[in-house]
Design an enzyme around this catalytic site. Sequence first.
Site, PDB file in Angstrom:
ATOM      1  N   LYS A 162      -6.300  12.252  10.991  1.00 31.45           N
ATOM      2  CA  LYS A 162      -5.806  11.253   9.589  1.00 31.45           C
ATOM      3  C   LYS A 162      -6.647  11.709   8.511  1.00 31.45           C
ATOM      4  CE  LYS A 162      -5.549   6.779   8.280  1.00 31.45           C
ATOM      5  NZ  LYS A 162      -5.595   5.438   8.466  1.00 31.45           N
ATOM      6  N   ASP A 204      -4.249   2.771  -5.300  1.00 31.05           N
ATOM      7  CA  ASP A 204      -2.740   2.788  -5.038  1.00 31.05           C
ATOM      8  C   ASP A 204      -2.211   1.701  -3.874  1.00 31.05           C
ATOM      9  OD1 ASP A 204      -4.499   3.713  -2.740  1.00 31.05           O
ATOM     10  OD2 ASP A 204      -3.069   5.087  -2.171  1.00 31.05           O
ATOM     11  N   ASP A 252       0.874  -1.139  -0.049  1.00 25.32           N
ATOM     12  CA  ASP A 252       0.085  -0.023  -0.024  1.00 25.32           C
ATOM     13  C   ASP A 252       0.919   1.144  -0.039  1.00 25.32           C
ATOM     14  OD1 ASP A 252      -2.260   1.545   0.026  1.00 25.32           O
ATOM     15  OD2 ASP A 252      -2.947   0.796   1.757  1.00 25.32           O
TER      16      ASP A 252
END
Length: 1228
Positions: free
Chosen positions: A985, A1144, A916
Amino acid sequence: MSALRWGHGASGLRRALWPAGRPGPLAEEGALSGVWGRRRSSSANPCEQDRRKDWGHAELLEVLEARVRQLQAESVSEVTVKRVGMARRLPASGGFQPPGRAQMGPEDAATEVSGRWAQKLDKEKFAMEKRKQRLEVKLQVRAQQLACEHRLRVVPRLLDAQLASCLQRWEHGAPRSHWEEQLAQLLQEAPRKLSHEAGQAPQAESASVRRESQQQRLLAFFECCLLTGHLPLAHHVLVTFHSRFRQQRRLTLAMYNTVMLGWARKGSFKELVYVFFMVKDAGLTPDLLSYAAALQCMGRLDQDTNTIQRCLDQMARDGLKLQGLFTSMPLCQEEQAMVLRAVHKAQPAFSLPPRPRPPPQVNTSPLLREIYAKSGPVSYPKLHLPLQKLQSLFQQQLDVEMATTVAVESVEKARVLTKEVLQARNTLKQLRAEWVQALSLGLQELKASEARAARAGRCTIFPYLCVLTEEELAELLLQTLQVLPPQGESLLSLAQQLGLRVFNRHTVHRKQLSSQVRALQQRYHSYLHLLASDTPVETPHLPRQYWEALGAPEAPHEQPWPLPVLVQLGKKLAELLVGAVRMPGSVAAPQGPRTLIPVLYHVYSFRSFRQIGILKPHPAFTELLATAAERTLTFEAAEVPMLCPPLPWTSPHAGAFLLSPTKLMRSLEGTMQHQRLLDGCPPAELHGALDALTQLGNCAWRVNGRVLDLVLELFAAKGCPRLGVPAPPSEAPRPPEGRLPPGASPAHKAKVRRELARCLKVAREMHSLRSDALYRLSLAQHLRHRVFWLPHNMDFRGRTYPCPPHFNHLGSDLARALLEFAQGRPLGPHGLDWLKIHLVNLTGLKKHEPLQARLVFADEVMEDILDSADRPMTGRKWWMEVDEPWQALACCMEIARAVRAPDPAAYVSHFPVHQDGSCNGLQHYAALGRDSVGAASVNLLPSDLPQDVYSGVAAQVEVFRRQDAERGVRVAQVLEGFISRKVVKQTVMTVVYGVTRYGGRLQIEKRLRELSNFPQEFVWEASHYLVRQVFNSLQEMFSGTRAIQHWLTESARLIAHTGSAVEWVTPLGIPIIQPYHQDSKVLISGGIQSLTFSQSGDTSQKPNTLKQKNGFPPNFIHSLDSSHMMLTALHCYRKGLTFVSVHDCFWTHAADVEVMNQVCREQFVRLHSQPILHDLSRFLVKRFCSGTRSPKHSKNAWIGKLQDTLKSVPKTGAFDLEQVKHSTYFFS
């Protein structure tokens, strides 16, 4: 014969005639043919009403005759005939007088009653016959009048006087040769006026958009008429529109050509000449397709040489090349033969031009040079299945797509087959049979109504209703009814879905009726030699290259119907479903007449402060479905994974499913701008994207059976929301029962209303989640012992997605855990280590630790891993406490099998291991700006420990908070101890994708509300404070990133102000345009509700400046991450790896992780070694600033500012991209 249809008066007569001592049932007005009949409303004209009334009287007489025979047969001692209130309904000519009461003996009574009734019946019969005769005469006259009114027009009414007189002179009594002469003269005449496209004055934008929409609908109508065999109707509508000046302006040359081609195929020369007259009258110049139609018709009729030669001469004078008829026209082989026959008659020496070889297609992107290089080592992977097996799988998939639907057994817990369940299923079966008949009858009436409107010269949905049979449409409607949620669905959404399903099935049927299926079968069997494990290929090829080398290009694709047509068609079908489908109000009631109720009803509801119309199923129907608990789910063929490898993508129109139409670039229905860009793009420029999508779709999958069994066990019980298994509706919170007391306070009433709204909202959400899980798990069970494939396409930014929506690897943790590679690879020397590292990554427990520490941790918890694998539901349940529990459990099972194998390195693993990106959007920004500080924060620089940008931002925010707290800022003091990685985050992750301060504040507010010990009265103030500090921290940590973002935003704002949408081309050559425009309202009126919807995705509308500028930075970064993924996919395929991605997050076998990591880093460096920002600047300047400028044009000021902005490309830092190749935690 039932008397129910007579209404209230007839029911009174029925009660009067019912035998004594036996109660008669109450008649239900409008109930046809007993209980199960369809209630219908009458909209007949007066003549038709008279006819129906007479038919009703005739039926009444039949009943009375039967009653007389009954009375004569019975020996009754006394008959009391009550007064019947029907005298006013029977014809006056009979002189009917109600019988009086009398006391008579048995024989006298019977004789007198029968004699009196018999006389009355004779009179009534005579009067009825006379009236029927008069009515039949009236109906014949009316039918003749209607036929005259709706006779299809053939001869046009021309607006140009000279052309009109010429047509009239040639029409009356002209022999056929004169028509040929007339066509030759018409072709030589110059247009009488400027064509509409060139001569119209500039219009207001809204009018231009409206006209374009009308023209799309008209052209689609004409094309559909030709497909369904209604060419005379198309000609009639064309003549009607042409005869009215305001409507004539909507007609284009393509519409005239469409009708001309239809007549040419039939060899109808006279009608074709009529269309040519209209073309000239409209001021249009015939093009190559017009001449192709004329020559085709001449070839069919074997016209004389002189006429054909004059036609060819005029073509040459118009600058049209004869060879173009055979190289650039969308004609089938038979039509080309007819054109060639005509040409040969005039020019015997003419020969067909050789099929032009496509010019050598070379992709110009330097990034793809190595992919298409002839030299260099290549080891394209093959599938693990032999040729014969793959051919068998192809036939299975072909059968599925030709059937258009797939029946899948539901995994809902099967109910015990009680008498109640069996009765409910039997009732549903009977109802569906009745509904099919009712819908078929309704469709016939709808077709007749739409046909009448078309004969009146209107563009209707009649031809679209004819593309499928009535039985097929009825089945489609019943499938839609079956899956309608209890809370209902928006009428607009339902209409669009129905219209799209009709189009998709029509496309599949068209391919079946042509020779495409047979040609596809032959070509695909040859193509499988490239993929099969037992068929070596001499020269390695990419799948697309091999497919193209096998034969001629694909047949022309089916043009999609315009969105207004889809919605109008779907709306009519939905309204038919509402009106035709009815059921008894209570299926549990005893036998006998019952009230019929609609199964669907139309209501209005507020959604997001807007009132929308909703179709909801009746609770009685929902209850019947729940009681029946049927075990079958029906899916469209394109909603299910494929049973054979997908077709390779070879163009924007060809690829993926065998027959089902699939877009290369998914977009909102009705949006044409993306398709226009792709069609105008040189084919070679799309090769990178086409080959990457083909490679992703060629990955074979299988179901992880052990995980599926555990999930089904929980699903059949009461679910487990903590583990992502939704609970059944029975677990939904119950709303408060009972009524409010009379004296309840307003505050108490408001509280009860809020609780009720909350319960309903939770119930809707639970139903949605449960249905989603049901579809996914049912498909997984259906595919349990099969190999399957997931064809891919992309969105307008180039991001890739699997086409089947319900079961794929892009879903939740549970969805991903259910899938594994069908083709296994031995673990090799390091594969087991990568499995362990992957498991630790899934737990989320060692995010900040190096890889070696993660390996050590995995060995430390090996007992928990093995316990989880052996006893997942009864052991220590270690796997349930991690971030991704189901994927972690699947990995535990794989590790357990590997460590227990005799040789772990030789163990064949099917498990996908993920790598990742570390905040991938910021990685691209840091690389674009060569920002060393930002690059270090997102692991572009090598380091011993993984860097966590979220923790870094949280630490920087804490520094700012501490400074403010020391200065006495109250909210900063309250936040002490509450600033964590989790709080910031989501905002940090989405800032790179264009989140605003408002959106960021909402994200932080949600995180703060989750903290139980945070004072809730400070949430609003604290979220405002924190979002400001997060943005300040990012500005300080990623200064280069913020500069690039500002440059992109400002460029998009200025481009939008010039009146254009932002466009660019990705480094792999994919053309992109942002689909954000001002809404254009489309109204579909009539019926149960007028529908208004927005079309905001086409270039004819003004751009939405706010969305254009806010969307450009994140969309541009998405186009870069998709380019990086595609490059990685193509290079992995070249090296023989199995590779798939979730944006991704890159997946491969454990044995190949190191190779994939190397390729991933190399391609990132190669991508960002290109001058991406300068290339973008040059493209935008050329696209938006290079046109000729009018000295007084209002755009000039904006264009000047835009040019200055575009040339001011942000300066870059000194970061060395080569360091990315050595960064362990770049992707990890």
